[in-house]
Design a protein around this motif. Structure first.
Motif, PDB file in Angstrom:
ATOM      1  N   LEU A   6      -4.175  83.779 -25.878  1.00 40.25           N
ATOM      2  CA  LEU A   6      -2.762  84.065 -26.114  1.00 40.25           C
ATOM      3  C   LEU A   6      -2.520  85.563 -26.316  1.00 40.25           C
ATOM      4  CD1 LEU A   6      -1.755  81.106 -28.487  1.00 40.25           C
ATOM      5  CD2 LEU A   6      -1.513  81.275 -26.011  1.00 40.25           C
ATOM      6  N   GLU A   7      -3.442  86.213 -26.992  1.00 39.50           N
ATOM      7  CA  GLU A   7      -3.301  87.654 -27.229  1.00 39.50           C
ATOM      8  C   GLU A   7      -3.459  88.451 -25.942  1.00 39.50           C
ATOM      9  OE1 GLU A   7      -6.125  88.644 -30.228  1.00 39.50           O
ATOM     10  OE2 GLU A   7      -5.065  87.553 -31.825  1.00 39.50           O
TER      11      GLU A   7
ATOM     12  N   GLY B 247      -2.878  87.270 -22.912  1.00 41.62           N
ATOM     13  CA  GLY B 247      -1.882  86.870 -21.911  1.00 41.62           C
ATOM     14  C   GLY B 247      -2.489  86.366 -20.619  1.00 41.62           C
ATOM     15  N   ASP B 248      -3.780  86.063 -20.645  1.00 42.38           N
ATOM     16  CA  ASP B 248      -4.462  85.575 -19.442  1.00 42.38           C
ATOM     17  C   ASP B 248      -5.405  84.443 -19.818  1.00 42.38           C
ATOM     18  OD1 ASP B 248      -5.195  85.303 -16.846  1.00 42.38           O
ATOM     19  OD2 ASP B 248      -6.229  87.227 -16.673  1.00 42.38           O
TER      20      ASP B 248
ATOM     21  N   ILE C 182       2.200  82.146 -23.055  1.00 40.44           N
ATOM     22  CA  ILE C 182       1.851  83.343 -22.292  1.00 40.44           C
ATOM     23  C   ILE C 182       2.883  83.513 -21.181  1.00 40.44           C
ATOM     24  CG2 ILE C 182      -0.624  83.110 -22.745  1.00 40.44           C
ATOM     25  CD1 ILE C 182      -0.972  82.063 -19.896  1.00 40.44           C
ATOM     26  N   SER C 183       2.948  84.692 -20.616  1.00 42.31           N
ATOM     27  CA  SER C 183       3.919  84.946 -19.541  1.00 42.31           C
ATOM     28  C   SER C 183       3.333  84.458 -18.219  1.00 42.31           C
ATOM     29  CB  SER C 183       4.233  86.444 -19.457  1.00 42.31           C
ATOM     30  OG  SER C 183       4.856  86.880 -20.650  1.00 42.31           O
ATOM     31  N   CYS C 184       3.819  83.318 -17.771  1.00 38.51           N
ATOM     32  CA  CYS C 184       3.297  82.749 -16.527  1.00 38.51           C
ATOM     33  C   CYS C 184       4.312  81.785 -15.924  1.00 38.51           C
ATOM     34  CB  CYS C 184       1.978  82.015 -16.762  1.00 38.51           C
ATOM     35  SG  CYS C 184       2.151  80.487 -17.724  1.00 38.51           S
TER      36      CYS C 184
ATOM     37  N   GLU D 185       6.191  85.927 -12.614  1.00 41.67           N
ATOM     38  CA  GLU D 185       5.252  86.474 -13.591  1.00 41.67           C
ATOM     39  C   GLU D 185       3.971  86.927 -12.895  1.00 41.67           C
ATOM     40  OE1 GLU D 185       6.209  86.938 -16.565  1.00 41.67           O
ATOM     41  OE2 GLU D 185       7.972  85.626 -16.704  1.00 41.67           O
TER      42      GLU D 185
END
Length: 308
Positions: free
Chosen positions: A36-37, A39-40, A65-67, A97
């Motif tokens: 989560l930190e 983002g992948d 997460i940004s996806c 994203e």
């Protein structure tokens, strides 16, 4: 029985949306926090018993997460065509994203040919597309896919944790409950958290949790089957078990094999090794027989002969 009128299923309404509310599996939380930190994600394979939080964790990850993500229930869409069209079309198009994530829920239902196609897609689109696979039986996933994923076993939360989670849901719904009722619900459905919550929602009457204990046992074929196997009087066991299988119209016997293996120490005292060998033999033949119910009944007859 008068069922709670809400159209919203509690299992969805109270599905944890962050790690703080996700119950159990503390051994995974540090790993998930790293994902989560950053983002992948790597490709993930989440496996474990039904209703223990695999899908919840997968959805929690993609929502934090940004996806762009696609969710597919592979128990309904499990053929090569789904993989080649739906999955490929999503993976190959430009998203909003940086990364895309495809959740393939219950992927142990995907056919071997479709799994081979999936493996190729995982390689082709690995730069910008991640896959989260969930399954009950990890041994049904081909090795080339397992080797491309980071695998995590989802362990059922304790009965105490499940009971606390259910009690908190009932408080939020302003439902009056009794500790003994929650204990019955947890005992009858554990380790399937989803089943426990659904059973509670079905038994709400006018703002109170009211259980018909005999009805719960009657409707839960697994609990009743174990009760028959564990009873000292095996005189009517054959007839009762045959009726039980017929009444519940079981089509997927994988859950039955797993149940009998997990609970063998209870009903098979003194004959555990023999019982396991019987279960293993009939599980192997399950995929080869025309009538799976007859195969399961033959196994149960043999088990009764051993433990009588």
């Amino acid at each position: 029985m008068n069922i709670n009128k809400s159209n919203t299923l509690w299992v969805e309404k109270y599905r944890p949306s962050n790690l703080d509310n996700y119950i159990g599996n503390k051994h995974l939380k540090s790993k998930v926090e790293i994902y989560l930190e950053s983002g992948d994600l790597p490709h993930l394979l989440l496996y474990g018993k039904a209703g223990t939080g695999k899908t919840t964790l997968a959805k929690l990850l993609v929502k934090n997460i940004s996806c762009d993500y696609l969710y597919i229930n592979a128990s309904d869409e499990n053929n090569v065509e789904t993989v080649r069209t739906k999955v490929k079309n999503f993976a190959s198009t430009v998203g909003f994203e940086d990364i895309k994530v495809i959740i393939l829920d219950e992927c142990d239902y995907i056919t071997p040919n479709a799994q081979a196609a999936l493996r190729n897609l995982m390689e082709t689109f690995s730069k910008h597309c991640r896959f989260i696979l969930t399954c009950n039986y990890v041994e049904r996933i081909i090795d080339p896919i397992q080797s491309r994923c980071q695998s995590f076993q989802i362990i059922p939360p304790s009965k105490t944790e499940v009971a606390k989670h259910l009690h908190n849901i009932l408080l939020k719904e302003n439902i009056i409950d009794k500790p003994e009722d929650i204990k019955i619900l947890v005992e009858s459905g554990y380790p399937d958290i989803r089943r426990v919550i659904n059973s509670a929602q079905r038994n709400v009457v006018k703002g109170k949790l009211k259980l018909d204990t005999s009805s719960i046992i009657q409707n839960d074929y697994k609990l009743k089957l174990l009760k028959i196997l564990e009873t000292q009087n095996k005189k009517n066991a054959f007839k009762e078990i045959r009726q039980l299988l017929a009444d519940n119209q079981i089509t997927d016997f994988a859950e039955l094999f797993r149940l009998l293996y997990d609970e063998v120490d209870g009903y098979g005292k003194g004959h555990v090794a023999e019982c396991i060998l019987i279960i293993a033999r009939y599980e192997l033949s399950d995929s080869q027989v025309v009538d799976k119910e007859i195969n399961a009944m033959a196994m149960l007859i043999e088990l009764l002969g051993v433990i009588k």
